[in-house]
Scaffold this active site. Structure first.
Site, mmCIF file in Angstrom:
data_model
loop_
_atom_site.group_PDB
_atom_site.id
_atom_site.type_symbol
_atom_site.label_atom_id
_atom_site.label_comp_id
_atom_site.label_asym_id
_atom_site.label_seq_id
_atom_site.Cartn_x
_atom_site.Cartn_y
_atom_site.Cartn_z
ATOM 1 N N LYS A 6 47.919 27.274 67.454
ATOM 2 C CA LYS A 6 47.216 28.137 66.512
ATOM 3 C C LYS A 6 48.149 29.052 65.740
ATOM 4 C CE LYS A 6 42.802 28.576 69.004
ATOM 5 N NZ LYS A 6 41.849 28.449 67.894
ATOM 6 N N THR B 151 43.532 27.440 63.502
ATOM 7 C CA THR B 151 43.110 28.086 62.267
ATOM 8 C C THR B 151 43.644 29.524 62.213
ATOM 9 O OG1 THR B 151 41.119 26.735 62.133
ATOM 10 C CG2 THR B 151 41.092 28.808 60.931
ATOM 11 N N MET C 277 36.139 29.254 70.909
ATOM 12 C CA MET C 277 37.263 30.180 70.826
ATOM 13 C C MET C 277 37.037 31.273 69.778
ATOM 14 S SD MET C 277 39.212 28.948 73.177
ATOM 15 C CE MET C 277 40.787 29.762 72.958
ATOM 16 N N ASN D 166 39.106 25.085 56.602
ATOM 17 C CA ASN D 166 38.206 24.885 57.734
ATOM 18 C C ASN D 166 36.914 25.669 57.526
ATOM 19 O OD1 ASN D 166 36.942 24.512 60.168
ATOM 20 N ND2 ASN D 166 38.572 25.358 61.425
ATOM 21 N N SER E 201 33.942 24.974 61.568
ATOM 22 C CA SER E 201 33.902 25.425 62.957
ATOM 23 C C SER E 201 32.509 25.952 63.274
ATOM 24 C CB SER E 201 34.929 26.533 63.193
ATOM 25 O OG SER E 201 34.719 27.136 64.454
ATOM 26 N N ASN F 287 31.891 28.007 65.638
ATOM 27 C CA ASN F 287 32.065 29.191 66.480
ATOM 28 C C ASN F 287 32.210 30.499 65.721
ATOM 29 O OD1 ASN F 287 32.062 27.566 68.862
ATOM 30 N ND2 ASN F 287 34.151 26.938 68.366
ATOM 31 N N ASN G 170 35.438 17.932 62.505
ATOM 32 C CA ASN G 170 35.532 19.027 63.457
ATOM 33 C C ASN G 170 34.705 18.681 64.695
ATOM 34 O OD1 ASN G 170 36.034 21.698 64.486
ATOM 35 N ND2 ASN G 170 36.158 22.431 62.371
ATOM 36 N N THR G 171 34.527 19.652 65.570
ATOM 37 C CA THR G 171 33.752 19.441 66.797
ATOM 38 C C THR G 171 32.260 19.374 66.489
ATOM 39 O OG1 THR G 171 33.694 21.841 67.162
ATOM 40 C CG2 THR G 171 35.470 20.597 68.227
#
Length: 362
Positions: free
Chosen positions: A64, A84, A111, A168, A171, A173, A242-243
């Site tokens: 990171k 990121t 995270m 990004n 994400s 999160n 991404n996830t």
């Protein structure tokens, strides 16, 4: 079975996942990993104006803060992506926030863009000799009042040290971040980032490729909207994906219902379907980096066949160990020899229709 699979993984898996990750960073900092990357022109590709020594990259999320950039290349990767990174340093979400789903060979993370911030990461990158390709994955601070402004700041800050940018906006999160994938928001984001690149190009005298990182949880219509906006833009490519927030098909695990994005083996199918669909929608010219569930030479090549120019992984290395890139390289070269193929690019798009025909169930 490697030493890592026999001994190292068992030892590391006794530790908290985040602590184990920090130990991996320390190990790489120590310089004890002495591997040399396999260099073979058959693996080399030119994408978005950049020449990659091989097609495999380390995905964002591992390094990171750009602490072990050069050490990563000694693991056999052809490129790496740091971040990121957000304008201001931030601690991320409360712990625990990283979970192993061993039964599925998967990871759930929430995270929350924990990182050292633009200036510190920039200074680390500026302090290295620029040779191998390093992408910078940029994001927005959780408490920002101007998300798009945070991305513009990332372009300006890292323009002199990045080989490419990944924007990004996918994400799960950071609350509300994925809203930037909606068509009107995306159009404005692309406009502002393109303007920032244009201004920095005039200042520095060169252009840096820009990729957009997508979530795998979009509908067909949402994918159409993204494709339409990208087709009208000067962005160079996509990172897919991404996830995911989906948990279908997971085996029984104590952590399967934890909040956050899921990565690892279970992400392979969904991310590859989205990859192939975007290749169909965008045509042959735009660059695509395939990410999600890459575990071995077969899954790496399948990403290429589904339309990717380059491949990234991270979770696979958690389960298979630090030799994964090197092992994939050896196995891919052997497969190319068997297939009579002279360049990795020859595999591209062979299975686009196979994957793109599947529906995305939400």
């Amino acid at each position: 079975m490697s030493f890592f699979q026999c001994i190292g993984r068992s030892a590391l898996f006794m530790l908290d996942p985040e602590h184990a990750h920090n130990l991996a960073i320390l190990w790489l900092k120590s310089g004890l990993n002495s591997h040399k990357r396999i260099v073979d022109k058959r693996l080399s590709v030119r994408v978005a104006g950049l020449k990659f020594e091989n097609f495999m990259g380390l995905a964002a999320g591992f390094d990171k803060n750009a602490e072990v950039v050069d050490a990563v290349f000694r693991l056999g990767f052809g490129f790496t992506e740091v971040g990121t990174v957000t304008p201001k340093p931030q601690a991320g979400n409360a712990k625990p926030r990283l979970f192993r789903l061993k039964e599925d060979e998967a990871i759930i993370n929430r995270m929350g863009f924990n990182n050292d911030g633009h200036q510190i990461v920039h200074d680390r990158l500026q302090g290295r000799k620029k040779s191998d390709i390093v992408g910078v994955n940029i994001g927005a601070n959780k408490d920002t009042l101007n998300r798009i402004g945070d991305y513009v700041a990332g372009i300006t800050c890292f323009y002199d040290v990045a080989d490419y940018f990944t924007v990004n906006i996918s994400s799960p999160n950071t609350p509300g971040l994925r809203d930037l994938q909606a068509r009107d928001n995306l159009r404005l984001l692309i406009k502002e980032i393109s303007q920032a690149r244009s201004e920095n190009k005039k200042k520095h005298g060169f252009s840096i490729p820009i990729f957009l990182k997508l979530a795998p949880d979009l509908t067909e219509q949402e994918l159409d909207d993204v494709a339409a906006e990208l087709s009208l833009s000067d962005f160079d490519g996509l990172v897919v994906s991404n996830t995911t927030l989906f948990r279908q098909g997971l085996k029984k695990s104590a952590f399967m219902n934890e909040g956050g994005g899921l990565s690892g083996r279970p992400l392979f199918e969904r991310s590859t379907i989205v990859l192939a669909k975007m290749r169909q929608k965008l045509g042959k010219d735009i660059a695509i980096i395939g990410v999600g569930g890459v575990w071995d030479a077969q899954t790496a090549l399948e990403k290429i066949k589904a339309g990717a120019d380059l491949v990234q992984f991270y979770s696979g290395m958690v389960y298979e160990g630090p030799d994964l890139a090197k092992n994939i390289t050896k196995d891919v070269l052997q497969m190319m020899q068997q297939d009579g193929v002279d360049t990795i690019k020859a595999y591209r798009d062979h299975h686009v229709e196979k994957w793109a025909k599947f529906e995305l169930h939400l």
